[in-house]
Scaffold this motif. Sequence first.
Motif, PDB file in Angstrom:
ATOM      1  N   MET A 159       0.882  -1.182  -0.133  1.00 31.40           N
ATOM      2  CA  MET A 159       0.016  -0.034   0.047  1.00 31.40           C
ATOM      3  C   MET A 159       0.890   1.155  -0.122  1.00 31.40           C
ATOM      4  O   MET A 159       0.653   2.254  -0.762  1.00 31.40           O
ATOM      5  CB  MET A 159      -0.950  -0.040   1.230  1.00 31.40           C
ATOM      6  CG  MET A 159      -1.723   1.146   1.596  1.00 31.40           C
ATOM      7  SD  MET A 159      -3.241   1.145   0.527  1.00 31.40           S
ATOM      8  CE  MET A 159      -4.073   2.321   0.935  1.00 31.40           C
ATOM      9  N   LEU A 160       1.730   1.218   1.013  1.00 31.70           N
ATOM     10  CA  LEU A 160       2.548   2.522   0.891  1.00 31.70           C
ATOM     11  C   LEU A 160       3.645   2.727  -0.248  1.00 31.70           C
ATOM     12  O   LEU A 160       3.805   3.848  -0.850  1.00 31.70           O
ATOM     13  CB  LEU A 160       3.755   2.462   2.188  1.00 31.70           C
ATOM     14  CG  LEU A 160       2.798   2.670   3.595  1.00 31.70           C
ATOM     15  CD1 LEU A 160       3.924   2.272   4.723  1.00 31.70           C
ATOM     16  CD2 LEU A 160       2.425   4.013   3.462  1.00 31.70           C
ATOM     17  N   ALA A 185       3.657   5.744  -2.857  1.00 32.04           N
ATOM     18  CA  ALA A 185       5.036   6.460  -3.175  1.00 32.04           C
ATOM     19  C   ALA A 185       5.227   6.560  -4.590  1.00 32.04           C
ATOM     20  O   ALA A 185       5.807   7.428  -5.133  1.00 32.04           O
ATOM     21  CB  ALA A 185       6.416   5.497  -2.497  1.00 32.04           C
ATOM     22  N   GLU A 186       4.666   5.599  -5.311  1.00 35.33           N
ATOM     23  CA  GLU A 186       4.819   5.629  -6.741  1.00 35.33           C
ATOM     24  C   GLU A 186       3.934   6.610  -7.428  1.00 35.33           C
ATOM     25  O   GLU A 186       4.087   7.003  -8.582  1.00 35.33           O
ATOM     26  CB  GLU A 186       4.479   4.192  -7.436  1.00 35.33           C
ATOM     27  CG  GLU A 186       5.491   2.933  -7.084  1.00 35.33           C
ATOM     28  CD  GLU A 186       5.099   1.624  -7.183  1.00 35.33           C
ATOM     29  OE1 GLU A 186       3.975   1.478  -8.076  1.00 35.33           O
ATOM     30  OE2 GLU A 186       5.808   0.722  -7.180  1.00 35.33           O
ATOM     31  N   HIS A 187       2.766   6.924  -6.841  1.00 36.33           N
ATOM     32  CA  HIS A 187       1.929   7.739  -7.140  1.00 36.33           C
ATOM     33  C   HIS A 187       1.520   9.010  -6.382  1.00 36.33           C
ATOM     34  O   HIS A 187       0.696   9.160  -5.614  1.00 36.33           O
ATOM     35  CB  HIS A 187       0.460   7.303  -7.664  1.00 36.33           C
ATOM     36  CG  HIS A 187       0.487   5.913  -8.129  1.00 36.33           C
ATOM     37  ND1 HIS A 187       0.603   6.231  -9.596  1.00 36.33           N
ATOM     38  CD2 HIS A 187       0.478   4.829  -7.899  1.00 36.33           C
ATOM     39  CE1 HIS A 187       0.788   4.861 -10.399  1.00 36.33           C
ATOM     40  NE2 HIS A 187       0.700   4.030  -9.553  1.00 36.33           N
ATOM     41  N   PRO A 188       2.662   9.835  -6.250  1.00 34.53           N
ATOM     42  CA  PRO A 188       2.668  11.042  -5.218  1.00 34.53           C
ATOM     43  C   PRO A 188       1.415  12.207  -5.560  1.00 34.53           C
ATOM     44  O   PRO A 188       1.007  12.781  -4.609  1.00 34.53           O
ATOM     45  CB  PRO A 188       3.667  11.701  -5.254  1.00 34.53           C
ATOM     46  CG  PRO A 188       4.464  11.504  -6.508  1.00 34.53           C
ATOM     47  CD  PRO A 188       3.828  10.063  -6.639  1.00 34.53           C
ATOM     48  N   GLY A 189       0.863  11.819  -6.736  1.00 32.95           N
ATOM     49  CA  GLY A 189      -0.368  13.071  -7.118  1.00 32.95           C
ATOM     50  C   GLY A 189      -1.428  12.610  -6.323  1.00 32.95           C
ATOM     51  O   GLY A 189      -2.110  13.353  -6.189  1.00 32.95           O
ATOM     52  N   LEU A 207      -3.498  14.876  -4.295  1.00 29.99           N
ATOM     53  CA  LEU A 207      -5.013  15.556  -4.406  1.00 29.99           C
ATOM     54  C   LEU A 207      -6.076  15.211  -3.237  1.00 29.99           C
ATOM     55  O   LEU A 207      -6.903  15.874  -2.897  1.00 29.99           O
ATOM     56  CB  LEU A 207      -5.678  14.527  -5.550  1.00 29.99           C
ATOM     57  CG  LEU A 207      -5.009  14.973  -7.122  1.00 29.99           C
ATOM     58  CD1 LEU A 207      -5.416  13.966  -8.077  1.00 29.99           C
ATOM     59  CD2 LEU A 207      -5.755  16.485  -7.226  1.00 29.99           C
ATOM     60  N   ALA A 208      -5.589  13.794  -2.481  1.00 30.23           N
ATOM     61  CA  ALA A 208      -6.310  13.759  -1.308  1.00 30.23           C
ATOM     62  C   ALA A 208      -6.124  14.781  -0.371  1.00 30.23           C
ATOM     63  O   ALA A 208      -7.020  15.225   0.400  1.00 30.23           O
ATOM     64  CB  ALA A 208      -5.839  12.274  -0.658  1.00 30.23           C
ATOM     65  N   LEU A 209      -4.877  15.033  -0.051  1.00 29.15           N
ATOM     66  CA  LEU A 209      -4.633  16.207   0.886  1.00 29.15           C
ATOM     67  C   LEU A 209      -5.479  17.710   0.182  1.00 29.15           C
ATOM     68  O   LEU A 209      -5.895  18.160   1.399  1.00 29.15           O
ATOM     69  CB  LEU A 209      -2.952  16.397   1.156  1.00 29.15           C
ATOM     70  CG  LEU A 209      -2.313  15.356   1.794  1.00 29.15           C
ATOM     71  CD1 LEU A 209      -0.876  15.746   1.566  1.00 29.15           C
ATOM     72  CD2 LEU A 209      -2.745  15.249   3.028  1.00 29.15           C
TER      73      LEU A 209
END
Length: 65
Positions: A1-2, A6-10, A14-16
């Motif tokens: 999961m992590l 890490a592979e998709h920081p976008g 977007l969640a933040l």
Amino acid sequence: MLRRLAEHPGVVALALLAAAIAGAVWLWRRKEAAQWERVRSQGLRYAVEQLDRLHHRQLSSRCGT
């Protein structure tokens, strides 16, 4: 999961961003509700004696009818 995050920081960004927007809207609506409550509580109030002295036409004009 992590590793996926890490592979998709976008996705994390977007969640933040969505969380920040939701929090801002919540705070704005809370502030607006408090302001309307202050306005409502400061509304025109009559004592019972004042109401007894008013003619029914005065009551109707004050109610907007």
